[in-house]
Design an enzyme around this catalytic site. Structure first.
Site, PDB file in Angstrom:
ATOM      1  CG  HIS A 196      -1.907  -1.035   1.304  1.00  0.00           C
ATOM      2  ND1 HIS A 196      -3.066  -0.919   2.052  1.00  0.00           N
ATOM      3  CD2 HIS A 196      -1.991  -2.254   0.713  1.00  0.00           C
ATOM      4  CE1 HIS A 196      -3.803  -2.001   1.918  1.00  0.00           C
ATOM      5  NE2 HIS A 196      -3.159  -2.838   1.109  1.00  0.00           N
ATOM      6  CE  LYS A 197       0.715   8.460  -1.772  1.00  0.00           C
ATOM      7  NZ  LYS A 197      -0.103   9.491  -2.457  1.00  0.00           N
TER       8      LYS A 197
END
Length: 211
Positions: free
Chosen positions: A83-84
């Site tokens: 995920h970012k």
């Protein structure tokens, strides 16, 4: 006799829990070497279920060499799990659409660790978890239920969570020589002829066999 054919799924008659998985994997981004086996009484042929978050649009590969032993429950987390993490929230709003796609990460926003590569003659124990982009060297051993978050050097025993080197199997100069000899790349007739040397610990004799 030159051992079992590398092109059959189950090399041990009456024992289907051991599978030469080169012959069952269909994902082109999973590359398996000859004689590498997965041992699992719950569908040993379906090794791909253990390669998680492996999305084709990301393009990362899992590469596993020859003569590797993979115990039941070994799992590989691939780059699609990332995920970012540079923003306040790590929640992947964009995947649900309905207007949330406006925060789709840009190229380079998501962590990317590259291909995951396992060398030759590697033994990975029961229930291990290998994280994205990890490189496990030739001749290494990973103990059961380890979580491997960083590279494991060749001919090293590693274990724990996170996995750390526990012991070198051979001094560095010997490990380097074994990698240069690369017995796993010999013709199978030569491997079969010198099996007693390959499973022993006399590197000098192996050197002689290598010619």
């Amino acid at each position: 006799m030159n051992g079992p054919s590398p092109n059959i799924k189950h090399p041990m008659a009456g024992f289907p829990q051991v599978c030469f998985i080169k012959n069952t994997v269909v994902n082109p981004n999973i590359v398996i070497g000859d004689y590498t086996y997965y041992d699992d009484p719950e569908d040993s042929e379906n090794f791909e279920r253990n390669v998680l978050y492996h999305y084709p649009f990301i393009g990362d590969r899992l590469v596993i060499g020859k003569f590797c032993a993979l115990a039941r429950g070994v799992k590989f987390i691939m780059n699609g799990a990332n995920h970012k993490i540079s923003g306040i929230s790590t929640y992947p709003f964009q995947i649900f659409g309905n207007g949330w796609e406006k925060v789709m990460p840009q190229s380079g926003d998501l962590p990317y660790k590259g291909d995951t590569v396992v060398g030759n003659d590697v033994w990975i124990g029961y229930d291990c978890l290998i994280m994205p982009g990890v490189k496990i060297g030739n001749g290494a051993i990973v103990s059961s239920r380890s979580v491997v978050v960083s590279d494991v050097p060749p001919y090293t025993i590693a274990g724990g969570n996170p996995a750390k080197p526990i012991k070198e199997r051979f001094p560095p100069e010997i490990a380097a020589e074994l990698e240069a000899i690369a017995w796993w790349d010999w013709p199978i007739e030569k491997i079969s002829q010198h099996l007693s040397v390959i499973v022993a610990a006399d590197v000098e004799v192996l050197r002689t066999c290598a010619g």
